[in-house]
Write a protein that holds these residues in place. Structure first.
Motif, PDB file in Angstrom:
ATOM      1  N   SER A  64       0.790  -1.337   0.097  1.00  0.00           N
ATOM      2  CA  SER A  64      -0.036  -0.040  -0.127  1.00  0.00           C
ATOM      3  C   SER A  64       0.957   1.165  -0.038  1.00  0.00           C
ATOM      4  CB  SER A  64      -0.787  -0.067   1.419  1.00  0.00           C
ATOM      5  OG  SER A  64      -0.297   0.111   2.393  1.00  0.00           O
ATOM      6  N   VAL A  65       0.318   2.510  -0.407  1.00  0.00           N
ATOM      7  CA  VAL A  65       1.028   3.735  -0.333  1.00  0.00           C
ATOM      8  C   VAL A  65       1.517   3.841   1.094  1.00  0.00           C
ATOM      9  CG1 VAL A  65       0.798   6.093  -0.628  1.00  0.00           C
ATOM     10  CG2 VAL A  65      -0.291   4.597  -2.204  1.00  0.00           C
ATOM     11  N   ALA A  66       0.673   3.754   2.089  1.00  0.00           N
ATOM     12  CA  ALA A  66       1.152   4.012   3.498  1.00  0.00           C
ATOM     13  C   ALA A  66       2.114   2.985   3.802  1.00  0.00           C
ATOM     14  CB  ALA A  66      -0.220   3.797   4.491  1.00  0.00           C
ATOM     15  N   GLN A  67       2.444   1.536   3.345  1.00  0.00           N
ATOM     16  CA  GLN A  67       3.456   0.819   3.737  1.00  0.00           C
ATOM     17  C   GLN A  67       4.633   1.186   3.246  1.00  0.00           C
ATOM     18  OE1 GLN A  67       1.507  -2.567   2.503  1.00  0.00           O
ATOM     19  NE2 GLN A  67       1.672  -3.646   4.278  1.00  0.00           N
ATOM     20  N   ALA A  68       4.650   1.770   1.768  1.00  0.00           N
ATOM     21  CA  ALA A  68       5.673   2.383   1.182  1.00  0.00           C
ATOM     22  C   ALA A  68       6.402   3.314   1.550  1.00  0.00           C
ATOM     23  CB  ALA A  68       5.224   2.417  -0.368  1.00  0.00           C
ATOM     24  N   VAL A  69       5.575   4.468   1.999  1.00  0.00           N
ATOM     25  CA  VAL A  69       5.770   5.576   2.833  1.00  0.00           C
ATOM     26  C   VAL A  69       6.472   5.234   4.075  1.00  0.00           C
ATOM     27  CG1 VAL A  69       5.271   7.698   3.940  1.00  0.00           C
ATOM     28  CG2 VAL A  69       4.377   7.186   1.723  1.00  0.00           C
ATOM     29  N   ALA A  70       5.961   4.483   4.696  1.00  0.00           N
ATOM     30  CA  ALA A  70       6.690   4.165   6.009  1.00  0.00           C
ATOM     31  C   ALA A  70       8.050   3.451   6.007  1.00  0.00           C
ATOM     32  CB  ALA A  70       5.635   2.863   6.768  1.00  0.00           C
ATOM     33  N   ALA A  71       7.994   2.349   4.806  1.00  0.00           N
ATOM     34  CA  ALA A  71       9.370   1.746   4.627  1.00  0.00           C
ATOM     35  C   ALA A  71      10.418   2.818   4.293  1.00  0.00           C
ATOM     36  CB  ALA A  71       9.251   0.590   3.640  1.00  0.00           C
ATOM     37  N   SER A  72       9.992   3.822   3.349  1.00  0.00           N
ATOM     38  CA  SER A  72      10.837   4.709   2.718  1.00  0.00           C
ATOM     39  C   SER A  72      11.436   5.771   3.815  1.00  0.00           C
ATOM     40  CB  SER A  72      10.037   5.443   1.515  1.00  0.00           C
ATOM     41  OG  SER A  72      11.088   6.436   0.730  1.00  0.00           O
ATOM     42  N   CYS A  73      10.679   5.895   4.941  1.00  0.00           N
ATOM     43  CA  CYS A  73      10.817   6.862   6.035  1.00  0.00           C
ATOM     44  C   CYS A  73      11.589   6.308   7.257  1.00  0.00           C
ATOM     45  CB  CYS A  73       9.967   7.613   6.436  1.00  0.00           C
ATOM     46  SG  CYS A  73       9.068   8.761   5.224  1.00  0.00           S
ATOM     47  N   ALA A  74      11.875   4.817   7.062  1.00  0.00           N
ATOM     48  CA  ALA A  74      12.719   4.182   8.094  1.00  0.00           C
ATOM     49  C   ALA A  74      14.149   4.560   8.273  1.00  0.00           C
ATOM     50  CB  ALA A  74      12.344   2.668   8.207  1.00  0.00           C
ATOM     51  N   ILE A  75      14.429   5.810   8.734  1.00  0.00           N
ATOM     52  CA  ILE A  75      15.713   5.997   8.794  1.00  0.00           C
ATOM     53  C   ILE A  75      16.743   5.051   9.796  1.00  0.00           C
ATOM     54  CG2 ILE A  75      17.362   7.895   9.375  1.00  0.00           C
ATOM     55  CD1 ILE A  75      15.119   9.844   9.400  1.00  0.00           C
ATOM     56  N   PRO A  76      17.592   4.405   9.286  1.00  0.00           N
ATOM     57  CA  PRO A  76      18.239   3.343  10.062  1.00  0.00           C
ATOM     58  C   PRO A  76      18.953   3.820  11.178  1.00  0.00           C
ATOM     59  CG  PRO A  76      18.930   3.348   7.564  1.00  0.00           C
ATOM     60  CD  PRO A  76      18.120   4.516   7.801  1.00  0.00           C
ATOM     61  N   GLY A  77      18.858   3.193  12.259  1.00  0.00           N
ATOM     62  CA  GLY A  77      19.153   3.595  13.599  1.00  0.00           C
ATOM     63  C   GLY A  77      18.317   4.397  14.384  1.00  0.00           C
ATOM     64  N   TYR A  78      17.293   5.071  13.582  1.00  0.00           N
ATOM     65  CA  TYR A  78      16.451   6.009  14.033  1.00  0.00           C
ATOM     66  C   TYR A  78      14.999   5.563  14.225  1.00  0.00           C
ATOM     67  CZ  TYR A  78      14.224  10.602  15.357  1.00  0.00           C
ATOM     68  OH  TYR A  78      13.864  11.523  15.694  1.00  0.00           O
ATOM     69  N   PHE A  79      14.613   5.043  13.164  1.00  0.00           N
ATOM     70  CA  PHE A  79      13.022   4.245  13.043  1.00  0.00           C
ATOM     71  C   PHE A  79      13.446   2.892  12.983  1.00  0.00           C
ATOM     72  CE2 PHE A  79      11.536   8.426  11.233  1.00  0.00           C
ATOM     73  CZ  PHE A  79      10.784   8.870  12.415  1.00  0.00           C
ATOM     74  N   ALA A  80      12.251   2.099  13.471  1.00  0.00           N
ATOM     75  CA  ALA A  80      12.527   0.689  13.149  1.00  0.00           C
ATOM     76  C   ALA A  80      12.137   0.268  11.777  1.00  0.00           C
ATOM     77  CB  ALA A  80      11.217   0.179  14.282  1.00  0.00           C
ATOM     78  N   PRO A  81      12.826  -0.810  11.481  1.00  0.00           N
ATOM     79  CA  PRO A  81      12.467  -1.150   9.980  1.00  0.00           C
ATOM     80  C   PRO A  81      11.096  -1.494   9.731  1.00  0.00           C
ATOM     81  CG  PRO A  81      14.633  -2.204  10.909  1.00  0.00           C
ATOM     82  CD  PRO A  81      13.780  -1.774  11.941  1.00  0.00           C
ATOM     83  N   VAL A  82      10.616  -1.394   8.659  1.00  0.00           N
ATOM     84  CA  VAL A  82       9.062  -1.823   8.197  1.00  0.00           C
ATOM     85  C   VAL A  82       9.030  -3.216   7.469  1.00  0.00           C
ATOM     86  CG1 VAL A  82       7.190  -0.968   7.128  1.00  0.00           C
ATOM     87  CG2 VAL A  82       8.492   0.742   8.309  1.00  0.00           C
ATOM     88  N   ILE A  83       8.483  -3.926   7.949  1.00  0.00           N
ATOM     89  CA  ILE A  83       8.161  -5.352   7.288  1.00  0.00           C
ATOM     90  C   ILE A  83       6.808  -5.036   6.141  1.00  0.00           C
ATOM     91  CG2 ILE A  83       7.794  -7.741   7.448  1.00  0.00           C
ATOM     92  CD1 ILE A  83       8.802  -7.334  10.428  1.00  0.00           C
ATOM     93  N   VAL A  84       7.233  -5.432   4.981  1.00  0.00           N
ATOM     94  CA  VAL A  84       6.350  -5.507   4.014  1.00  0.00           C
ATOM     95  C   VAL A  84       6.505  -6.869   3.066  1.00  0.00           C
ATOM     96  CG1 VAL A  84       5.256  -4.569   1.788  1.00  0.00           C
ATOM     97  CG2 VAL A  84       6.219  -2.998   3.681  1.00  0.00           C
ATOM     98  N   ALA A  85       5.588  -7.806   3.004  1.00  0.00           N
ATOM     99  CA  ALA A  85       5.627  -8.941   2.285  1.00  0.00           C
ATOM    100  C   ALA A  85       6.833  -9.743   2.804  1.00  0.00           C
ATOM    101  CB  ALA A  85       5.674  -8.660   0.845  1.00  0.00           C
ATOM    102  N   GLY A  86       7.002  -9.576   3.919  1.00  0.00           N
ATOM    103  CA  GLY A  86       8.135 -10.495   4.695  1.00  0.00           C
ATOM    104  C   GLY A  86       9.441  -9.854   4.610  1.00  0.00           C
ATOM    105  N   GLU A  87       9.825  -8.805   4.076  1.00  0.00           N
ATOM    106  CA  GLU A  87      11.079  -8.050   3.802  1.00  0.00           C
ATOM    107  C   GLU A  87      11.217  -7.044   4.868  1.00  0.00           C
ATOM    108  OE1 GLU A  87      13.657  -8.303   1.922  1.00  0.00           O
ATOM    109  OE2 GLU A  87      13.112  -9.917   0.322  1.00  0.00           O
ATOM    110  N   ARG A  88      12.201  -6.986   5.651  1.00  0.00           N
ATOM    111  CA  ARG A  88      12.785  -5.867   6.413  1.00  0.00           C
ATOM    112  C   ARG A  88      13.023  -4.751   5.509  1.00  0.00           C
ATOM    113  NH1 ARG A  88      16.176  -6.238  11.071  1.00  0.00           N
ATOM    114  NH2 ARG A  88      17.492  -7.297   9.894  1.00  0.00           N
ATOM    115  N   LEU A  89      12.345  -3.417   5.497  1.00  0.00           N
ATOM    116  CA  LEU A  89      12.963  -2.328   4.523  1.00  0.00           C
ATOM    117  C   LEU A  89      13.058  -1.223   5.595  1.00  0.00           C
ATOM    118  CD1 LEU A  89      10.165  -2.899   2.217  1.00  0.00           C
ATOM    119  CD2 LEU A  89      12.304  -3.679   1.833  1.00  0.00           C
ATOM    120  N   VAL A  90      14.185  -0.511   4.934  1.00  0.00           N
ATOM    121  CA  VAL A  90      14.435   0.842   5.565  1.00  0.00           C
ATOM    122  C   VAL A  90      14.720   1.958   4.435  1.00  0.00           C
ATOM    123  CG1 VAL A  90      15.779  -0.083   7.526  1.00  0.00           C
ATOM    124  CG2 VAL A  90      16.753   0.351   5.229  1.00  0.00           C
ATOM    125  N   ASP A  91      14.796   3.204   4.926  1.00  0.00           N
ATOM    126  CA  ASP A  91      14.765   4.558   4.222  1.00  0.00           C
ATOM    127  C   ASP A  91      15.740   4.121   2.777  1.00  0.00           C
ATOM    128  OD1 ASP A  91      15.368   7.062   3.473  1.00  0.00           O
ATOM    129  OD2 ASP A  91      15.544   7.560   5.396  1.00  0.00           O
TER     130      ASP A  91
END
Length: 301
Positions: free
Chosen positions: A170-197
């Motif tokens: 979803s757009v919300a999931q994509a934005v969350a993953a794209s904004c997950a600054i390493p070491g600051y925000f927690a990684p976001v899991i989408v379709a089983g993948e841990r994603l960061v900024d």
């Protein structure tokens, strides 16, 4: 004329910078909502999502600066809560976010952007980013009809993930993953993948528009620099960011697309400060960025 808009990373002050840039484009007769392709990274992903949701540049600028929204803007955003500072961390960890990826990068550093190593070795961030990005969910019923690409990076293999082009979510999931600054925000899991900024791969990801048949692309780059070099104390690293961006400009130009870059000059960097997550700086940054971008674009367009 086919026009693209590329919005780079930059934290909270980056979203304000983008508000100033799209407002300046509107001042010059270009509505960012009409872009044929919008690419967003980190702060730029929220800006791109709001534009694709139909938020007028003037309302985006008003929201960041605290001015009243138009009736159409107020109706669109509805009950969207006001902008707020990120949540406090829920815990503290010294554990590397992705030790297996860190080993792969160390063994073959030429295969990865330097940001991938940093994302792998930094401790896992614990601030939740999902809650903020989830505010965008009511604005979308599926993915936007007009192209919106949002970047993130996988902590499994370090590859760039481009939502809206070759990744689902979803757009919300994509934005969350794209904004997950390493070491600051927690990684976001989408379709089983841990994603960061997405800035881990590139702070702007301008190269994505190469070969997309655009005549012109405007890149808003809050973390780069307008002047060579950035001599002001604390901003020398921006020169490295500009070197990275200039490589991408050349790659885009080689495919026949003219690229215009808006990046902060020394005066604007002083307004932005060194803490990109300071919410108090957003209104003055947006106003200063609008003036600066109008001068830059008026000269280049």
């Amino acid at each position: 004329m086919r026009v693209g808009l590329v919005l780079g990373g930059g934290g909270l002050t980056g979203t304000a910078f983008h508000a100033g840039v799209v407002a300046a484009l509107h001042d010059l007769g270009l509505d960012a909502r009409d872009a044929d392709l919008v690419v967003g990274t980190s702060a730029g992903s929220t800006a791109g999502a709001l534009l694709r949701a139909g938020l007028a540049p003037s309302d985006y600028f008003a929201r960041v600066t605290g001015a009243p929204l138009s009736p159409a803007g107020a109706a669109l955003l509805g009950g969207l809560p006001p902008l707020a500072a990120p949540a406090e961390p829920t815990s503290h960890s010294r554990r590397s976010a992705a030790p297996d990826l860190a080993r792969r990068v160390v063994l073959a550093p030429w295969r990865y952007p330097i940001g991938v190593l940093a994302a792998a070795v930094l401790p896992v961030g614990s601030r939740p980013v999902d809650a903020g990005a989830a505010r965008l969910a009511p604005l979308f019923d599926g993915w936007p009809a007009r192209p919106l690409w949002i970047t993130a990076v996988s902590l499994r293999d370090g590859r760039r993930v481009v939502f809206g082009r070759d990744a689902e979510g979803s757009v919300a999931q994509a934005v969350a993953a794209s904004c997950a600054i390493p070491g600051y925000f927690a990684p976001v899991i989408v379709a089983g993948e841990r994603l960061v900024d997405g800035g881990v791969h590139s702070l702007v990801n301008l190269d994505l528009v190469a070969g997309e048949g655009l005549d012109l692309v405007v890149a808003s780059a809050p973390l780069s620099t307008h002047d060579w070099p950035a001599r002001d104390w604390g901003h020398g690293w921006r020169v490295a960011a500009r070197v990275q961006l200039q490589r991408e400009v050349r790659a885009v130009a080689a495919t026949g697309t003219r690229a215009l870059v808006v990046a902060p000059d020394a005066a604007l960097r002083a307004v932005m400060g060194r803490d990109s997550m300071d919410p108090a700086r957003r209104p003055p940054v947006a106003r200063a960025a609008r003036q600066h971008a109008r001068e830059v674009l008026d000269r280049l367009l």
